[in-house]
Design an enzyme around this catalytic site. Structure first.
Site, PDB file in Angstrom:
ATOM      1  N   ASP A 110       0.854  -1.189   0.000  1.00 28.00           N
ATOM      2  CA  ASP A 110       0.000   0.000   0.000  1.00 28.00           C
ATOM      3  C   ASP A 110       0.887   1.236   0.000  1.00 28.00           C
ATOM      4  OD1 ASP A 110      -2.588  -0.841  -0.164  1.00 28.00           O
ATOM      5  OD2 ASP A 110      -2.828  -1.139   1.982  1.00 28.00           O
TER       6      ASP A 110
ATOM      7  N   ASP B 214      -4.814  -3.331   6.755  1.00 25.61           N
ATOM      8  CA  ASP B 214      -5.371  -3.095   8.088  1.00 25.61           C
ATOM      9  C   ASP B 214      -6.883  -2.945   8.091  1.00 25.61           C
ATOM     10  OD1 ASP B 214      -5.627  -0.663   6.891  1.00 25.61           O
ATOM     11  OD2 ASP B 214      -4.481   0.472   8.367  1.00 25.61           O
TER      12      ASP B 214
END
Length: 686
Positions: free
Chosen positions: A306, A518
């Site tokens: 990411d 996450d």
């Protein structure tokens, strides 16, 4: 990045427990799990039987009792050293487990039942229960925050003293049992049943209760068992041949020959290497939920990263409001604030803060409860608000706003694309703001690339690992940041399903893929990846889908974890090479000594010129035993890993552990022979 402090190798408590464990593991029921060492145990039992019944296998062998006893003692030490290595590795994990258990002792919880509080034992809480945790109290079990905002002290789990802000909604609502509320209060819905919490899983894993052999361990064990069977067949065949040729071969000598030729070194250290690999991961505050996950790290050749939080700091802040018409700048700021007033992301808060600083007059936000706020989603890639008077305000990605404006019949300003491209070329993120059918301008969000990543990505590229950056940014922004960071490729305007597609495409080409995440939207991709690392600050769904959890919530740790995985595989390979290379030297020590008296031609192989046949056999056995504890520190710490091409690494390890594995036994066995030969002569075994 600092490693978490762990008990040292020479910790007295761990060593004491390991010595005790070494004797307990002599139980054949346990030893049979390690076929190589089980063969050694059978040999030790045979040697022990020959101490009391020297004529058990025929002949008159009363004079062999002392020799049989020495063989038995050395074989027993070999077993104890092998068990000791595994117990030391387990002991470090058990020491960590003990500290984790302290967080669970005598814990109470404020259970909310029918709107009333009831104090209960934490171990009675079940999934779905709602508890209230006030400042200074310990969170009783894993859960999701449903009400409240508070700082949470996670030092009991992560070792990090700085509290972490937790709040309901979004990706920071997940809390871990055993952590402490440092301010305010939280109302939490429990997400795990007794014995299934994150701490429970950590304790089971570090204690080794749920450790299973990894695929590579199984494959290596199969190889070691195959070699053991081959040598057993050779030894069993040797006995009748010796009788036929008139050579007297004591059974203890055949046992010693078997133990020396089978790969006992790696057999005794294999479990310790695997356990120590998981321990090295935990030293980086990453919990591996299986040994297979750590091992898979060593095979990773594609990394999905990411942009936000991994490559950049992720704190994109509003830097400037760029109006398409300078006369409308206040309108742009006004609408941007209204669209962001309920946006709790750092970006949203920074827009409100900067906007209020720039506006000369106060903005009335008292009636926001009458407005309908539109939350950002990965699919729409925009957010906003529908005001009570019917005005629709939106802010979001350039292409998403363009599509939205066209759908409601608005026009696209001719200079909008240039302003968006200028921001993107600077590595910033443009957010376009519109009200009804009119676009008022662009918000310039700035982010910063983390230092040191360019060199790190270059090192990964040098060993064949491809890096792919995923970002929701537009292609120009993504291309600028990808070029600056040095990643191999990127995916712009990335949606959750795009990550899964990239992972599946790579896996279809036999690639091993690692990624971090996450959020709940990352869960499917984390589950699909070979190595999925979830952030501890993330959602419960993400942590359950991943096979590793980073307690520090630092996405860049994926780089360290991959290096640890490679170190684990290299250590196992290096010690296997060393063990098998050892057998060559032991062959030249024992075989000539056994047959030299009957077959003089064996003198050609007697390159070590050992003192006697007894001395040769016992020297080889002693070396075979003491090499195991000598290699325990290496097995625990791991072979030093350098980022270099596999061909160069293989050549280096073959030289050090292959050639070195042949030279060291020659020297070691000869030195032992020089020491014990006079003693054996005094005992009548010269």
């Amino acid at each position: 990045m600092e490693k978490k402090a762990k008990p040292g190798f020479w910790d007295k408590k761990i060593l004491g427990t390991a010595v005790k464990g070494a004797f307990i593991k002599l139980n054949p029921v346990y030893m049979v799990k390690n076929p190589v060492m089980f063969v050694v145990e059978i040999g030790a039992i045979i040697s022990l039987a020959l101490c009391f019944f020297p004529n058990l296998f025929g002949g008159n062998n009363q004079d062999m009792i002392l020799y049989n006893s020495l063989v038995f003692i050395i074989l027993l030490l070999t077993l104890l050293f092998a068990n000791f290595s595994e117990s030391v590795a387990e002991g470090r994990g058990k020491a960590q487990a003990a500290s984790l258990k302290q967080t669970q002792q005598d814990m109470q919880a404020r259970l909310i039942l029918n709107g009333k509080e009831k104090v209960v034992n934490a171990n009675t809480l079940k999934k779905g229960d709602i508890v209230l945790v006030n400042m200074g109290e310990v969170i009783p079990s894993d859960g999701e925050i449903i009400e409240g905002v508070a700082s949470v002290d996670e030092s009991a789990i992560t070792g990090e003293s700085a509290p972490v802000l937790k709040e309901s909604g979004g990706d920071f609502a997940s809390v871990t049992g055993g952590t402490t509320v440092a301010s305010d209060y939280l109302k939490i819905q429990i997400t795990s049943n007794p014995g299934e919490s994150f701490i429970d899983k950590m304790i089971q894993l570090v204690e080794g209760a749920s450790r299973k052999k990894t695929p590579n361990e199984i494959a290596l064990s199969t190889l070691l068992v195959s070699l053991t069977i081959i040598f057993l067949i050779v030894i069993v065949s040797l006995y009748p041949m010796a009788i036929y040729t008139g050579i007297k071969l004591p059974v203890s000598t055949l046992v010693a020959l078997t133990v020396c030729l089978i790969p006992t070194t790696i057999g005794g250290l294999l479990s310790a290497i695997g356990i120590a690999g998981m321990d090295r991961v935990t030293r980086f505050n990453v919990i591996a939920l299986s040994g297979k996950a750590v091992e898979a790290c060593g095979d990773v050749d594609t990394m999905i990263l990411d942009k936000t939080g991994t490559i950049t700091y992720g704190n994109r802040m509003a830097s400037e409001f760029i109006a398409l018409d300078k006369g409308n700048k206040n309108y742009l700021i006004h609408y941007a604030i209204l669209a962001s007033i309920q946006d709790n992301t750092p970006e949203g808060k920074s827009i409100v803060t900067l906007g209020k600083d720039l506006l000369k007059e106060d903005l009335d936000t008292n009636d926001i409860r009458e407005n309908q706020f539109i939350e950002f989603t990965a699919q729409t890639r925009m957010s906003g608000v529908d005001l009570a008077d019917g005005t629709r305000i939106r802010k979001g990605a350039y292409d998403a706003i363009i599509k939205y404006i066209k759908n409601i019949g608005g026009e696209i300003p001719h200079d909008l694309e240039d302003k968006v491209n200028n921001i993107s070329k600077l590595g910033g993120t443009p957010l376009v703001v519109c009200a009804e059918e009119k676009i008022y301008g662009v918000i310039y969000l700035k982010d910063t690339i983390k230092p040191g990543l360019v060199e790190r990505f270059e090192r990964l590229r040098s060993i064949g690992i491809k890096t792919i950056m995923c970002t929701g940014d537009n292609p120009l922004t993504a291309a600028t940041i990808a070029h600056e960071a040095g990643v191999d490729s990127f995916i712009a305007e990335c949606k959750p399903e795009d990550k899964i597609k990239v992972i599946k495409d790579a896996q279809s080409k036999s690639k091993v893929v690692a990624m971090t995440g996450d959020g709940t939207n990352d869960a499917p991709a984390l589950a699909q990846a070979d190595v999925g690392i979830a952030m501890n600050s993330g959602t419960t769904a993400a942590k359950e889908a991943a096979n590793m959890v980073d307690l520090d919530s630092d996405p860049t740790k994926i780089l360290d974890v991959v290096e640890i995985g490679k170190q684990l595989l290299i250590t196992r390979g290096a010690l296997t090479t060393f063990s098998i290379a050892n057998d060559i030297a032991k062959y030249f020590a024992i075989i000539p000594a056994m047959f030299l008296a009957i077959i003089p031609q064996m003198q050609v192989l007697n390159i070590m010129h050992l003192s006697s046949s007894y001395s040769a056999i016992l020297s080889a056995l002693i070396f075979n035993a003491i090499i195991i504890p000598c290699l325990i520190p290496l097995a625990m710490k791991g072979v030093k890993y350098k980022l270099q091409r596999s061909e160069k690494m293989l050549a280096h390890n073959m030289l050090v552990y292959g050639v070195g594995g042949m030279i060291v036994p020659f020297i070691g066995i000869k030195l032992i022979d020089l020491v014990i030969a006079p003693l054996l002569t005094m005992m009548g075994l010269g």
